[in-house]
Scaffold this motif. Structure first.
Motif, mmCIF file in Angstrom:
data_model
loop_
_atom_site.group_PDB
_atom_site.id
_atom_site.type_symbol
_atom_site.label_atom_id
_atom_site.label_comp_id
_atom_site.label_asym_id
_atom_site.label_seq_id
_atom_site.Cartn_x
_atom_site.Cartn_y
_atom_site.Cartn_z
ATOM 1 N N SER A 11 0.810 -1.220 0.000
ATOM 2 C CA SER A 11 0.000 0.000 0.000
ATOM 3 C C SER A 11 0.842 1.267 0.000
ATOM 4 O O SER A 11 0.627 2.172 -0.813
ATOM 5 N N ALA B 183 1.328 4.046 -3.015
ATOM 6 C CA ALA B 183 0.885 5.429 -2.856
ATOM 7 C C ALA B 183 1.999 6.400 -3.248
ATOM 8 O O ALA B 183 1.758 7.411 -3.926
ATOM 9 N N GLU C 40 -8.605 9.255 -3.387
ATOM 10 C CA GLU C 40 -7.329 9.955 -3.262
ATOM 11 C C GLU C 40 -7.094 10.380 -1.821
ATOM 12 O O GLU C 40 -5.960 10.374 -1.340
ATOM 13 N N ALA D 259 -5.836 7.386 0.063
ATOM 14 C CA ALA D 259 -4.444 7.132 -0.308
ATOM 15 C C ALA D 259 -3.524 8.182 0.306
ATOM 16 O O ALA D 259 -2.370 7.903 0.633
ATOM 17 N N THR E 226 -2.446 7.162 3.703
ATOM 18 C CA THR E 226 -1.336 6.209 3.596
ATOM 19 C C THR E 226 -0.016 6.943 3.403
ATOM 20 O O THR E 226 0.994 6.628 4.041
ATOM 21 N N THR E 227 -0.024 7.944 2.527
ATOM 22 C CA THR E 227 1.183 8.722 2.258
ATOM 23 C C THR E 227 1.665 9.452 3.503
ATOM 24 O O THR E 227 2.874 9.488 3.789
ATOM 25 N N GLY F 73 -2.709 2.302 -3.043
ATOM 26 C CA GLY F 73 -2.506 2.998 -1.779
ATOM 27 C C GLY F 73 -3.809 3.237 -1.053
ATOM 28 O O GLY F 73 -3.821 3.642 0.113
ATOM 29 N N ASP F 74 -4.924 2.979 -1.724
ATOM 30 C CA ASP F 74 -6.251 3.111 -1.121
ATOM 31 C C ASP F 74 -6.513 1.895 -0.246
ATOM 32 O O ASP F 74 -5.817 0.877 -0.329
#
Length: 335
Positions: free
Chosen positions: A96, A100, A256, A259, A262-263, A320-321
């Motif tokens: 993930s 991302a 988004e 995600a 996650t970032t 990344g979602d």
């Protein structure tokens, strides 16, 4: 008049015990072939009916408990047990998160180039313009900063690393959070780049550019990269509002946004690493070239992580979602 069916528990058990044992056996196996999987489902349905019959006609507590236990094991086998937490953490770290980062790699590189240009222009302007230099600090303040404050700031220790991490995380968070507006992220990025460039220009004006580069490079390579990636993530979110692609704007923005979380988590970890470098390497007694090599290796490890694991994860379909069962199903729409 309603009649109540009476079930002989002993006879009922004698007739169906083999099915219950077989269901328990299949539920305990690690691997099942196609026929065994079909048998498992069929037996689960049959035993569920048996449990219902026992509960309504002859509610024997011991038998109800026995059948409930068998059904629970079978249900877990059919539906799939939740994976251990460590597997989820591993998937996050190897799939993930790099996915991302990888999806915004070109945004990150573009932001990096733009910020470096802003920093260079600001630095050259301050270094070559007496008016710009004077606007930063008084001559006495400049002398004190260049000769003492700048170098003494990098005080080795875990406390200093924590302070640095907190400050950098705040800047990154502002860059990400401002993404919904777009303009705020650009402002934070511009302000940060211009500030770093101006300090470098002031150091250059006092013939201390080598000290500036020696002290900022070891940790700054990864630290500034994290700020740039945070800005890229924020701008990517803003661009999704403008151009959601084939998805509904609300659906694209939600994906988004998830995600983006996650970032942010990944950047917090990366900034922690840069904080450790700044706290224990930058201000240490190591050779200046070794400090820079350590910083370069840390940055190289970051981008290797993004490009190697990220490319593989994205090719496998990761974004990344969150997984669909975690984020909820999306209604398919036409147009």
């Amino acid at each position: 008049m309603r009649q109540t069916t009476v079930v002989d528990i002993d006879a009922f058990t004698a007739v169906h015990a083999a099915e219950w044992d077989r269901l328990r056996e299949l539920s305990a196996r690690r691997r099942l072939d196609g026929a065994e999987s079909d048998e498992l489902v069929r037996l689960y349905q049959s035993v569920a009916t048996h449990l219902s019959t026992v509960r309504s006609a002859a509610p024997d507590p011991a038998l109800v408990t026995r059948l409930s236990d068998v059904l629970n094991r079978a249900r877990t086998r059919i539906a799939g047990a939740h994976e251990p937490a460590w597997r989820e953490v591993t998937r996050f770290a190897t799939v993930s998160l790099p996915a991302a980062f990888y999806r915004i790699r070109w945004w990150s590189h573009a932001v990096t180039a733009a910020c470096l240009l802003v920093a260079l222009v600001a630095g050259v302007h301050v270094a070559t313009s007496p008016e710009a230099l004077a606007a930063l600090m008084t001559p006495a303040e400049q002398e004190e900063y260049v000769n003492e404050a700048f170098a003494s700031y990098y005080d080795p220790g875990i406390g200093f690393a924590g302070v640095v991490w907190t400050n950098n995380a705040r800047v990154a968070a502002l860059s990400v959070a401002g993404g919904i507006t777009g303009f705020f992220t650009l402002f934070v990025l511009y302000q940060n780049a211009a500030s770093v460039g101006a300090i470098g220009g002031m150091m250059a004006a006092h013939d201390e550019l080598d000290l500036f580069l020696t002290l900022i490079t070891p940790h700054g390579l990864l630290e500034l990269t994290c700020i740039f990636v945070a800005g890229a993530a924020g701008l990517r979110l803003f661009w999704t509002i403008i151009d959601p692609g084939h998805r509904k704007r609300s659906v694209a923005l939600a994906a988004e946004g998830r995600a983006l979380i996650t970032t942010v988590i990944g950047l917090a970890v990366a900034l922690g690493v840069s904080g450790l470098v700044e706290g224990f390497v930058t201000g240490s007694e190591l050779y200046w070239w070794l400090k820079i090599v350590i910083g370069a290796l840390v940055l190289a490890a970051f981008w290797a992580y993004v490009y190697v694991l990220g490319r593989r994860a994205v090719r496998a379909g990761a974004t990344g979602d969150l997984a669909e069962h975690e984020s909820g199903a999306t209604v398919v729409t036409a147009g």
